[in-house]
Design a protein around this motif. Sequence first.
Motif, PDB file in Angstrom:
ATOM      1  N   UNK A 186     -17.247  19.435 -14.480  1.00 44.29           N
ATOM      2  CA  UNK A 186     -17.658  19.070 -15.844  1.00 44.29           C
ATOM      3  C   UNK A 186     -19.166  19.183 -16.015  1.00 44.29           C
ATOM      4  N   UNK A 187     -19.568  19.760 -17.154  1.00 38.09           N
ATOM      5  CA  UNK A 187     -20.996  19.891 -17.453  1.00 38.09           C
ATOM      6  C   UNK A 187     -21.529  18.694 -18.241  1.00 38.09           C
ATOM      7  N   UNK A 188     -20.657  17.985 -18.913  1.00 37.55           N
ATOM      8  CA  UNK A 188     -21.050  16.854 -19.753  1.00 37.55           C
ATOM      9  C   UNK A 188     -21.364  15.641 -18.875  1.00 37.55           C
ATOM     10  N   UNK A 189     -22.603  15.172 -18.923  1.00 42.98           N
ATOM     11  CA  UNK A 189     -23.002  14.039 -18.078  1.00 42.98           C
ATOM     12  C   UNK A 189     -22.285  12.750 -18.456  1.00 42.98           C
ATOM     13  N   UNK A 190     -21.703  12.706 -19.655  1.00 40.39           N
ATOM     14  CA  UNK A 190     -20.976  11.512 -20.063  1.00 40.39           C
ATOM     15  C   UNK A 190     -19.537  11.519 -19.545  1.00 40.39           C
ATOM     16  N   UNK A 191     -19.095  12.670 -19.076  1.00 36.41           N
ATOM     17  CA  UNK A 191     -17.755  12.792 -18.508  1.00 36.41           C
ATOM     18  C   UNK A 191     -17.817  12.301 -17.063  1.00 36.41           C
ATOM     19  N   UNK A 192     -16.976  11.378 -16.714  1.00 33.26           N
ATOM     20  CA  UNK A 192     -16.976  10.800 -15.367  1.00 33.26           C
ATOM     21  C   UNK A 192     -16.264  11.718 -14.379  1.00 33.26           C
ATOM     22  N   UNK A 193     -16.840  12.860 -14.099  1.00 34.64           N
ATOM     23  CA  UNK A 193     -16.260  13.808 -13.158  1.00 34.64           C
ATOM     24  C   UNK A 193     -16.601  13.356 -11.743  1.00 34.64           C
ATOM     25  N   UNK A 194     -15.623  12.884 -10.979  1.00 35.73           N
ATOM     26  CA  UNK A 194     -15.921  12.361  -9.642  1.00 35.73           C
ATOM     27  C   UNK A 194     -16.457  13.425  -8.685  1.00 35.73           C
ATOM     28  N   UNK A 195     -16.005  14.670  -8.823  1.00 35.66           N
ATOM     29  CA  UNK A 195     -16.511  15.722  -7.928  1.00 35.66           C
ATOM     30  C   UNK A 195     -17.996  15.968  -8.205  1.00 35.66           C
ATOM     31  N   UNK A 196     -18.376  16.014  -9.477  1.00 32.30           N
ATOM     32  CA  UNK A 196     -19.792  16.229  -9.826  1.00 32.30           C
ATOM     33  C   UNK A 196     -20.653  15.090  -9.291  1.00 32.30           C
ATOM     34  N   UNK A 197     -20.175  13.862  -9.446  1.00 26.64           N
ATOM     35  CA  UNK A 197     -20.940  12.708  -8.962  1.00 26.64           C
ATOM     36  C   UNK A 197     -21.045  12.699  -7.438  1.00 26.64           C
ATOM     37  N   UNK A 198     -19.936  12.996  -6.751  1.00 22.91           N
ATOM     38  CA  UNK A 198     -19.953  13.044  -5.284  1.00 22.91           C
ATOM     39  C   UNK A 198     -20.848  14.174  -4.784  1.00 22.91           C
ATOM     40  N   UNK A 199     -20.822  15.294  -5.479  1.00 23.61           N
ATOM     41  CA  UNK A 199     -21.637  16.441  -5.094  1.00 23.61           C
ATOM     42  C   UNK A 199     -23.123  16.130  -5.248  1.00 23.61           C
ATOM     43  N   UNK A 200     -23.496  15.489  -6.338  1.00 21.00           N
ATOM     44  CA  UNK A 200     -24.893  15.099  -6.550  1.00 21.00           C
ATOM     45  C   UNK A 200     -25.356  14.138  -5.456  1.00 21.00           C
ATOM     46  N   UNK A 201     -24.528  13.170  -5.143  1.00 17.04           N
ATOM     47  CA  UNK A 201     -24.859  12.205  -4.088  1.00 17.04           C
ATOM     48  C   UNK A 201     -24.975  12.902  -2.733  1.00 17.04           C
ATOM     49  N   UNK A 202     -24.039  13.797  -2.435  1.00 14.90           N
ATOM     50  CA  UNK A 202     -24.067  14.519  -1.169  1.00 14.90           C
ATOM     51  C   UNK A 202     -25.347  15.335  -1.016  1.00 14.90           C
TER      52      UNK A 202
END
Length: 129
Positions: free
Chosen positions: A95-111
């Motif tokens: 997901x490109x929308x930062x308001x969308x709670x995409x768990x893969x995007x969040x995990x990837x950013x953290x990683x």
Amino acid sequence: MIQDLVGDGVKWPKLKEFGVGGIEAKEPDLLAFLDNHKDTLRRLEINTMMLDARESWISMLPKIQRMLKLDKAFLCGVLCAGGSTLQVDESWDIATDTFNEDPVRQELAKYMVEGGQCPLCLSNMQFRD
């Protein structure tokens, strides 16, 4: 291609943030550019990028994570590899929308900032229809 945007061997001595999207890239070219900026680059954004055939986000992201000391990362859109939209070996639609709670995007950013286990794997690939 990445070198069409930044040129071969280009080094910006004070580059702190780099964002790119909607391009094709060869792993060696992207890694070389990032390696040239590893001392200063702290924020990385990739939005939709295709790697060449026989290349892999699963193997390349750990190289980038170890190479850079990022404070923030944002990877989204379609991350794929295969060299052709007709023959895709890997594909994640993040997901490109930062308001969308995409768990893969969040995990990837953290990683990308903290390390650990890369969240992209064969079991969570999403191929385009």
